[in-house]
Design a protein around this motif. Sequence first.
Motif, PDB file in Angstrom:
ATOM      1  N   THR A  53       6.717  -6.908   3.862  1.00  0.00           N
ATOM      2  CA  THR A  53       7.987  -6.198   3.697  1.00  0.00           C
ATOM      3  C   THR A  53       7.955  -4.884   4.475  1.00  0.00           C
ATOM      4  N   GLU A  54       9.126  -4.197   4.526  1.00  0.00           N
ATOM      5  CA  GLU A  54       9.212  -2.971   5.334  1.00  0.00           C
ATOM      6  C   GLU A  54       8.253  -1.894   4.841  1.00  0.00           C
ATOM      7  N   TYR A  55       8.139  -1.800   3.519  1.00  0.00           N
ATOM      8  CA  TYR A  55       7.284  -0.764   2.937  1.00  0.00           C
ATOM      9  C   TYR A  55       6.329  -1.442   1.953  1.00  0.00           C
ATOM     10  N   ALA A  56       5.043  -1.132   2.063  1.00  0.00           N
ATOM     11  CA  ALA A  56       4.037  -1.697   1.158  1.00  0.00           C
ATOM     12  C   ALA A  56       3.674  -0.643   0.117  1.00  0.00           C
ATOM     13  N   VAL A  57       3.839  -0.994  -1.160  1.00  0.00           N
ATOM     14  CA  VAL A  57       3.553  -0.046  -2.242  1.00  0.00           C
ATOM     15  C   VAL A  57       2.739  -0.754  -3.322  1.00  0.00           C
ATOM     16  N   ASN A  58       1.618  -0.138  -3.711  1.00  0.00           N
ATOM     17  CA  ASN A  58       0.920  -0.587  -4.917  1.00  0.00           C
ATOM     18  C   ASN A  58       0.643   0.627  -5.789  1.00  0.00           C
ATOM     19  N   VAL A  59       0.348   0.375  -7.051  1.00  0.00           N
ATOM     20  CA  VAL A  59       0.189   1.480  -7.998  1.00  0.00           C
ATOM     21  C   VAL A  59      -1.114   1.319  -8.764  1.00  0.00           C
ATOM     22  N   VAL A  60      -1.772   2.448  -9.010  1.00  0.00           N
ATOM     23  CA  VAL A  60      -2.965   2.490  -9.855  1.00  0.00           C
ATOM     24  C   VAL A  60      -2.607   3.274 -11.119  1.00  0.00           C
ATOM     25  N   LYS A  61      -2.911   2.679 -12.287  1.00  0.00           N
ATOM     26  CA  LYS A  61      -2.619   3.341 -13.559  1.00  0.00           C
ATOM     27  C   LYS A  61      -3.850   4.126 -14.006  1.00  0.00           C
ATOM     28  N   HIS A  62      -3.705   5.448 -14.122  1.00  0.00           N
ATOM     29  CA  HIS A  62      -4.799   6.301 -14.597  1.00  0.00           C
ATOM     30  C   HIS A  62      -4.531   6.659 -16.064  1.00  0.00           C
ATOM     31  N   ILE A  63      -5.449   6.280 -16.934  1.00  0.00           N
ATOM     32  CA  ILE A  63      -5.255   6.464 -18.381  1.00  0.00           C
ATOM     33  C   ILE A  63      -6.071   7.661 -18.861  1.00  0.00           C
ATOM     34  N   PHE A  64      -5.378   8.630 -19.451  1.00  0.00           N
ATOM     35  CA  PHE A  64      -6.022   9.759 -20.137  1.00  0.00           C
ATOM     36  C   PHE A  64      -5.739   9.624 -21.623  1.00  0.00           C
ATOM     37  N   ASP A  65      -6.372  10.476 -22.405  1.00  0.00           N
ATOM     38  CA  ASP A  65      -6.198  10.394 -23.857  1.00  0.00           C
ATOM     39  C   ASP A  65      -4.745  10.623 -24.266  1.00  0.00           C
ATOM     40  N   GLY A  66      -4.089  11.615 -23.639  1.00  0.00           N
ATOM     41  CA  GLY A  66      -2.704  11.912 -24.017  1.00  0.00           C
ATOM     42  C   GLY A  66      -1.726  11.776 -22.867  1.00  0.00           C
ATOM     43  N   HIS A  67      -2.172  11.232 -21.727  1.00  0.00           N
ATOM     44  CA  HIS A  67      -1.291  11.119 -20.558  1.00  0.00           C
ATOM     45  C   HIS A  67      -1.594   9.825 -19.801  1.00  0.00           C
ATOM     46  N   VAL A  68      -0.617   9.409 -19.017  1.00  0.00           N
ATOM     47  CA  VAL A  68      -0.791   8.308 -18.063  1.00  0.00           C
ATOM     48  C   VAL A  68      -0.233   8.781 -16.727  1.00  0.00           C
ATOM     49  N   VAL A  69      -1.045   8.634 -15.660  1.00  0.00           N
ATOM     50  CA  VAL A  69      -0.601   9.043 -14.329  1.00  0.00           C
ATOM     51  C   VAL A  69      -0.523   7.799 -13.455  1.00  0.00           C
ATOM     52  N   PHE A  70       0.657   7.605 -12.823  1.00  0.00           N
ATOM     53  CA  PHE A  70       0.828   6.504 -11.891  1.00  0.00           C
ATOM     54  C   PHE A  70       0.608   7.030 -10.469  1.00  0.00           C
ATOM     55  N   GLN A  71      -0.345   6.443  -9.782  1.00  0.00           N
ATOM     56  CA  GLN A  71      -0.616   6.808  -8.383  1.00  0.00           C
ATOM     57  C   GLN A  71      -0.039   5.705  -7.490  1.00  0.00           C
ATOM     58  N   TYR A  72       1.053   6.009  -6.778  1.00  0.00           N
ATOM     59  CA  TYR A  72       1.704   5.043  -5.906  1.00  0.00           C
ATOM     60  C   TYR A  72       1.149   5.185  -4.482  1.00  0.00           C
TER      61      TYR A  72
END
Length: 887
Positions: free
Chosen positions: A653-672
Amino acid sequence: MAQPLVKKDDDRDDEVDYSPFLGIEKGAILQEARAFNDPQLDPRRCSQVITKLLYLLNQGETFTKVEATEVFFAVTKLFQSRDIGLRRMVYVMIKEISPSADEVIIVTSSLMKDMTSKTDMYRANAIRVLCRITDGTLITQIERYLKQAIVDKNPVVASAALVSGIHLLQTNPEIVKRWSNEVQEAVQSRAALVQFHALALLHQIRQNDRLAINKLVSSLTRGSVRSPLAQCLLIRYTSQVIRESANNSQAGDRPFYDFLEGCLRHKAEMVIFEAARAITELNGVTSRELTPAITVLQLFLSSSKPVLRFAAVRTLNKVAMTHPMAVTNCNIDMESLISDQNRSIATLAITTLLKTGNESSVDRLMKQITNFMSDIADEFKIVVVEAIRSLCLKFPLKHRSLMNFLSNILREEGGFEYKKAIVDSIVILIRDIPEAKETGLLHLCEFIEDCEFTYLSTQILHFLGIEGPKTSDPSKYIRYIYNRVHLENATVRAGAVSTLAKFGAMVCALKPRIFVLLRRCLLDNDDEVRDRATLYLNTLGGDGAVVETGEDVKEFLFGSLDIPLVNLENSLKNYEPSEESFDINSVPKEVKTQPHAEKKAPGKKPTGLGAPPTGPPSTVDAYEKLLSSIAEYANFGKLFKSSAPVELTEAETEYAVNVVKHIFDGHVVFQYNCTNTIPEQLLENVAVIVDASDAEEFAEVDSKPLRSLPYDSPGQTFVAFEKPEGVPAVGKFSNMLRFIVKEVDPTTGEAEDDGVEDEYQLEELEVVAADYMLKVGVSNFRNAWESIGADFERVDEYGLGPRDSLAEAVNAVVNLLGMQPCEGTEVVPNNSRSHTCLLSGVYIGNVKVLVRLQFGIDGPKDVAMKLVVRSEDEAVSDAIHEIVASG
């Protein structure tokens, strides 16, 4: 020259067989092949030369292009001979040489002439060779002849055409499918082989049409098949139809089962056996349906033909795994097979009897097996040992006689795999039958006194160190262990030192004696043995006095290492010596798979916040460094887990995107991780807009856009969410990629000043319960299970509904929980109706969790499951049950 078959004398032990092909060389045979050019051909000599050439080809000898061409042209000259035997050899040789397309033309006219010959042998073989060496174009030209050959009155010619059709179906399916009418007619042939080959070809033609297969089976099961071989094929196709039917117990499918049962009364033994085997392998077969099949197999057990006895006992052996009670009526017949001259039959009979026998027959079976074991090979002995282990677990009260039997055969001659199977069996019996512990440990101690395998000695010493201190009199094992320090190699001596130290740590009364023995080990000539003795003497404490060893010391010396060795090795390699000592708690506990490598154009560097560290992050450690470098995320605490990349776009596709889910005790960070794949565009202010309306427990707290995303230079943008602390919150997130796109001049590479805002829809992202679980294995599940204890154990049963197989149910639950299978228990044996799977992991909050799953098939396909959870926290045990209940 070929050597004759020679016997040196009448003594069979001294008999030497000489191969007729001994010492032949390619060069010499190619010289002999010149005989094919003689004006007066000698058919016998030419046949011998072709035989040698075929032998060389089948031994893997390769001919050069020139050599193959010369042989091919020489062989074609043999068509002038009228000798039928030589002509058959010529056909075989042409097929084996597989001439190239330009050479095929030379021989095509001769083969086509033979195909229309009055000699049936010529016709049949010419058809086989033509279909093997020619392409689709020529096949189209001779298709009319092939169709006629299929319905030819001569069965040899018809079979040749049908077999050729089976081969051609792989390369020219469209041509062969046009022969359906002729093949259908051949199915009604009176010739056994023709009917067999015709049915096989017709099934292959229709194999992708389930309805057509159903019609074929329905029409043929009414009694139009005379050939026993074809009948066997039909039985297999019928079984396939029954398996593929969604509800095979309904009345609509009963005629197919009735056909299988009717075949049990066929006059041909192969048909009877095929039908009996098919019935025993049906999914959800009941004991009533099994009875007629078991009855005919029982009759085969007393057959004079070894092949029938073997087939019957092997089938009954498989049935005994799932329906042992159905096979018990055959036990008397199988007991007579223990003395069968064929050792394979005898082994299968014994293992089947061990699966189906009752408690009263155990002693009698053991006497018969004792005389039998010395006559069979190790591979058969291993099968018997595994069957005895299963029998002992089934009848624990008989552990004494069965353990004695295992002990006796352990002292006999045998290879490593055989001895390992016996030791493993004794270890399992010790673990599962408490009454067998002390007897079994003594048997193992006696074995290591004369054990030639280092691996087995060290394994037994390790096991002694775990179980020995828990017995009523641990001191009696010390002599056996210390003997190893004097009499064995360095590896075993080091193992013996560790085992002695375990006794000293676990049994206070033995500590003074253990210290004396360990001090003697300080003089050993191997540094590993000396180092271990020094470590234990300095850490056990008390200078050998009768004092209790601290729990922290026991954990340090003998506790299980709950971090993967690969991670520990990598962390030690990356550690730079400094004032700060190495912290083992910094080693990631989860084995991370390498994330998808992000494409990177040479010479270009991503700009802005998206600039990654030197190389793609491949471990939790690298991800943690990346996130801690962002000020807003530095106070989120220690990173618990990073998922594998999840693709949010399709390939190409035109743009390739994947995401990594980072799990903390009180937070979740999505790295695209974003990649621009269009050379004529530059993307700026790249951000992912996340809609968390379906994830009520999450609240967005920060978003980090990417300033610039040039062509083929990966960049990263982040979105952070807050969630309830320590809670495994789940939910779905919709994602939209938003950016400003600027056109790039392909000649200068410069981007235009003005850009256009644009959006690109991404796939949904889901945070699931498995994201809050680290896959952390344990080296010894039983010990870990006992060490956690039953304080926070939770047990419940669940119905998993209809499943295609037990393996599918196991995989579904393992994936749902996201835990690490232990001891290979994720693999489900074929035809099993019950299975136990062991899982381990670390739950968010660094809480160790162990799970024991017991599966069973309830009814035709319904799967029931018993879930037992042990953890260090009551709330976590309840949470695992909630995950399964809601999953």
